[in-house]
Design an enzyme around this catalytic site. Structure first.
Site, short mmCIF file in Angstrom:
data_model
loop_
_atom_site.label_atom_id
_atom_site.label_comp_id
_atom_site.label_asym_id
_atom_site.label_seq_id
_atom_site.Cartn_x
_atom_site.Cartn_y
_atom_site.Cartn_z
N ASP A 139 -5.19 -1.86 -3.56
CA ASP A 139 -4.05 -1.05 -3.96
C ASP A 139 -2.87 -1.36 -3.05
O ASP A 139 -2.99 -1.29 -1.82
CB ASP A 139 -4.43 0.44 -3.85
CG ASP A 139 -3.48 1.31 -4.64
OD1 ASP A 139 -2.89 0.83 -5.62
OD2 ASP A 139 -3.32 2.49 -4.28
N HIS A 146 9.20 4.69 -3.41
CA HIS A 146 8.01 5.48 -3.11
C HIS A 146 7.70 5.45 -1.61
O HIS A 146 7.47 6.48 -0.99
CB HIS A 146 6.81 4.96 -3.90
CG HIS A 146 5.50 5.57 -3.49
ND1 HIS A 146 5.18 6.89 -3.72
CD2 HIS A 146 4.44 5.03 -2.82
CE1 HIS A 146 3.97 7.14 -3.23
NE2 HIS A 146 3.51 6.04 -2.68
N GLU A 212 -1.03 9.02 -8.80
CA GLU A 212 -0.13 7.92 -8.44
C GLU A 212 0.02 7.05 -9.69
O GLU A 212 -0.96 6.52 -10.21
CB GLU A 212 -0.66 7.12 -7.25
CG GLU A 212 -0.73 7.95 -5.98
CD GLU A 212 -0.61 7.16 -4.69
OE1 GLU A 212 -1.02 5.99 -4.65
OE2 GLU A 212 -0.05 7.73 -3.72
N GLU A 214 0.77 3.90 -11.53
CA GLU A 214 0.74 2.50 -11.11
C GLU A 214 0.49 1.58 -12.29
O GLU A 214 0.02 2.00 -13.35
CB GLU A 214 -0.39 2.27 -10.09
CG GLU A 214 -0.32 3.16 -8.87
CD GLU A 214 -1.18 2.67 -7.71
OE1 GLU A 214 -1.57 1.48 -7.72
OE2 GLU A 214 -1.45 3.48 -6.81
N ASP A 246 -3.99 6.27 -9.69
CA ASP A 246 -4.72 6.31 -8.42
C ASP A 246 -4.72 7.75 -7.91
O ASP A 246 -3.94 8.13 -7.04
CB ASP A 246 -4.00 5.37 -7.44
CG ASP A 246 -4.60 5.39 -6.06
OD1 ASP A 246 -5.83 5.55 -5.95
OD2 ASP A 246 -3.84 5.24 -5.08
N ARG A 250 -4.15 14.62 -1.34
CA ARG A 250 -3.23 14.45 -0.20
C ARG A 250 -3.72 15.12 1.06
O ARG A 250 -3.47 14.63 2.16
CB ARG A 250 -1.85 15.00 -0.56
CG ARG A 250 -1.21 14.35 -1.75
CD ARG A 250 -0.97 12.87 -1.53
NE ARG A 250 -0.37 12.26 -2.71
CZ ARG A 250 -0.25 10.96 -2.88
NH1 ARG A 250 -0.69 10.11 -1.97
NH2 ARG A 250 0.31 10.47 -3.97
N GLN A 253 -6.55 12.97 2.47
CA GLN A 253 -5.95 11.72 2.95
C GLN A 253 -5.21 11.92 4.26
O GLN A 253 -5.32 11.10 5.19
CB GLN A 253 -4.99 11.21 1.86
CG GLN A 253 -4.34 9.87 2.16
CD GLN A 253 -3.30 9.47 1.11
OE1 GLN A 253 -3.21 10.06 0.03
NE2 GLN A 253 -2.51 8.48 1.43
N LYS A 266 -8.88 8.94 -1.70
CA LYS A 266 -8.62 8.08 -2.85
C LYS A 266 -9.89 7.66 -3.58
O LYS A 266 -9.84 7.36 -4.79
CB LYS A 266 -7.95 6.78 -2.39
CG LYS A 266 -6.67 6.96 -1.59
CD LYS A 266 -5.49 7.11 -2.52
CE LYS A 266 -4.19 6.91 -1.76
NZ LYS A 266 -3.05 6.84 -2.70
N THR A 270 -10.38 6.38 -9.76
CA THR A 270 -9.16 5.66 -10.14
C THR A 270 -9.29 5.38 -11.63
O THR A 270 -10.29 4.79 -12.06
CB THR A 270 -9.05 4.32 -9.37
OG1 THR A 270 -9.11 4.58 -7.97
CG2 THR A 270 -7.76 3.59 -9.71
N GLU A 377 6.02 13.47 -4.47
CA GLU A 377 7.46 13.15 -4.47
C GLU A 377 8.22 14.07 -5.43
O GLU A 377 9.31 14.53 -5.12
CB GLU A 377 7.67 11.69 -4.90
CG GLU A 377 7.13 10.67 -3.92
CD GLU A 377 7.10 9.28 -4.55
OE1 GLU A 377 8.10 8.57 -4.46
OE2 GLU A 377 6.06 8.92 -5.15
#
Lengths: 429, 429
Positions: A139, A146, A212, A214, A246, A250, A253, A266, A270, A377
């Site tokens: 990844d 970002h 996420e 992607e 993904d 948080r 992590q 993570k 996925t 975000e």
């Protein structure tokens, strides 16, 4: 008369004896200019346990590509009559183009259409599976917006980008064994978290579960250990693209991540789209990357005329919905690092590629507030929650459904839709 | 008369018609109490391309286990007559024990020995291969001494251990596609590096190429996504151990590693021993871990009487040689985190296991100067180079050969040797 299917979602299947599923409206986003590949089984008994076959999406139908190849006496039966895309992926660029040319003929030339028509199945009658066996999953972190947003959130007193960010595409390995196909429920992960004020870590279901947004690159042709793959060989190795979510916890992590990077935050899941769009379908969508603000080392340098004539960026317009409501529209064209650079970097130390390697772009965020690819975000770490009909959202709640969809400019003004990737959060078991 | 083979290295093969390779001296380190598994092919033509078979090491010979099973009419032919260990790994704990019991009988009971003797091949006549298909590879960081040494080296102004270190086994995913079997040459990786004084990164072959002395855990039985594997289920999933050298390019790693952890500095090659030692062979070597200095969350807590009665540490005595000279003897018994804890942590978020998953302990370093498992620790970042007959070494030079070997206490005072892992550095291509 053409079937009514004009959107990506599966419409009610049209009985094959009444309407021709190959008579798609002009410019249908899954028309003959698209033809993404997947793996399906018939769901007559509802179990999804039927025999798996390579399928090609045509409108709102799936063509059993191996059966069609056999019926037409095509030599490509050897790569299409398979339970996964791996044989096709391994076959290489010339075969990829040849098979695509053959498929285009099968669904457009009247004589072929008569033969392949019995091998078309309405999307509503099939179960879609993980389309290839994922080898290694890497990844990346290729969006400047970002990376800058996360820098501002997590390290407000520092420069938002780390010193290496503009010199190399930062990335790390993820867990390939937990890559799942679109539609698979995602169990909320449990783990350790520790707020700064907590005296010790606490354990429980993640309370900051995120997405996420992607794009995933699917590697077809392997490479030899000890031999880097140069920028210019990108198209010899990468077969196509998918959408990728993904999922990220948080809180887990944040506590685990020093000094070796993300792991449990993570590795629980996925999701990728069921359809892999071949690079050949995205020719009209190719764009050059943004201007490089620092000079690149030669193995990553795409500033020359050769690279400019062979741009490795893609103009994909992505939409993120949460429970059906659009929450973001991140543009892929602005990514700082291209898939070609990620591949060159990933192998420059001699690391080999295998058929089925998957690498993700990292979260795609644009410059605007409505172009951010993750909830952390969008809601600025939960401080500016989203207003949804059923309440506010800083992060995901159980039952929430997130769907990523995308389209790219195609030939003659048509659009090429990528397969969507969707997933629902279910409670910790 | 017994053959002269008493060391781990292969002696000259003894003609089968003259001496019985099953008549091993009492306590031979690869005697019937050991019986590690690997995959071999006969090298009659020197190519190593012959058919692969599961082999079991007996003294300085390899027993073709599938052929022996077939000759004896054993039901285990289904897991042994295979080109990799994956079927045996997937078969589960009961089968592992049953197969081991059968093998022990085959090499010790006279009537069976007569049957299996033709299926013994001298080690010198076979090529050893990667013994299983590696699914996901996770590397941990479980030695307190190693983590503290690296903290002191890289962050001299901070506490050597990060705040999370004693609460969870820190780890990250590595590249499974570049895991190679012992004996495979390792090409010196190239990449970006940047010393603090450099105005910009430079590119070239790594100048700080290192080893990491580790033990690898080989997962046999898969688990279901969304369902953690508890501490107590460790032996139901982990089949056995190998030695592992996590080659590391410190200069590449240092520049790339923020904020997502190691990538290119590690992904070029990871070597494992050709022999997987089943946990059942290491019963006499089980030890409890060191005292925990902070309380652990319940899913990692091994302080109770149940865990104390079922210790998950192993008393392995490891030797590291560089060009034949012993440079370190790290003890595995002092590792802070056990393999059971690593497994429980790796899955606590619901991440599933697959047959062939491999996880590494992280560099094994003891408390003493001569017990450090990496050159960066042994030479203190190159400042205290090793004196070798052919010159000083801060890090590895082309042509250097590194070999890890290990033994554990076995039954009745015998030793159980693990298969060695060796590799030679060759220049960047």
């Amino acid at each position: 008369m053409a079937p009514a299917a004009t959107s990506e979602s599966a419409s009610e299947p049209t009985p094959l004896d009444r309407l021709d599923p190959l008579d798609l409206p002009e410019g249908h986003p899954f028309g003959p200019h698209n033809l993404p590949y997947g793996v399906f089984s018939l769901t007559e008994d509802g179990s999804g346990d039927g025999e798996r076959s390579v399928g090609v999406r045509v409108g709102d139908h799936v063509l059993d590509a191996g059966a069609a190849a056999a019926a037409l006496g095509s030599p490509y039966v050897s790569v299409l009559a398979r339970p996964s895309l791996n044989s096709l992926l391994a076959a290489g660029r010339t075969t990829w183009s040849d098979v695509r040319r053959a498929l285009t003929a099968w669904v457009t030339v009247p004589a072929h259409r008569e033969v392949v028509r019995p091998f078309l199945h309405p999307l509503s009658s099939v179960t879609l599976h993980l389309p290839f066996e994922v080898a290694d999953y890497v990844d990346f972190y290729a969006s400047e917006n970002h990376a800058s947003n996360l820098g501002r959130l997590f390290r407000p007193d520092e420069e938002p980008l780390k010193p290496n960010w503009k010199h190399l595409p930062v990335g790390y390995h993820g867990r390939s064994g937990t890559v799942v196909v679109s539609g698979t429920d995602v169990v909320r992960p449990s783990g350790q978290r520790k707020a700064p004020a907590d005296p010790a870590p606490v354990f429980g279901p993640s309370v900051r579960l995120d997405i996420e947004t992607e794009v995933g690159y699917v590697v077809g042709v392997p490479s030899r250990q000890g031999t880097p793959v140069p920028l210019s060989s990108y198209r010899d190795h990468v077969f196509g693209l998918c959408l990728l979510n993904d999922w990220s916890a948080r809180d887990i992590q944040n506590w685990e991540t020093v000094p070796l990077g993300p792991h449990l935050g993570k590795s629980f899941a996925t999701s990728i789209s069921a359809w892999i769009t071949p690079l050949d379908a995205l020719e009209a969508a190719r764009v050059g990357p943004p201007e490089r603000s620092v000079p690149l080392l030669p193995y990553l340098d795409d500033s020359g005329p050769e690279a400019a004539a062979d741009p490795a960026g893609y103009d994909l317009r992505i939409t993120v919905t949460l429970n059906g409501q659009v929450i973001s529209e991140p543009p892929f064209s602005g990514m700082y690092w291209t898939g070609a650079q990620m591949l060159a970097h990933m192998t420059v130390n001699g690391a080999s590629l295998r058929t089925g390697d998957l690498y993700g772009s990292g979260t795609i965020s644009g410059t605007e507030d409505n172009e951010r690819g993750s909830l952390i975000e969008i809601t600025w770490n939960g401080q500016q929650p989203l207003d949804l009909p059923d309440g506010k959202r800083g992060f995901l709640e159980d039952g929430d459904v997130v769907t990523l969809s995308a389209w790219a400019p195609g030939p003659d003004g048509a659009r090429v839709h990528l397969g969507e990737v969707t997933g629902r959060i279910v409670p910790t078991t």
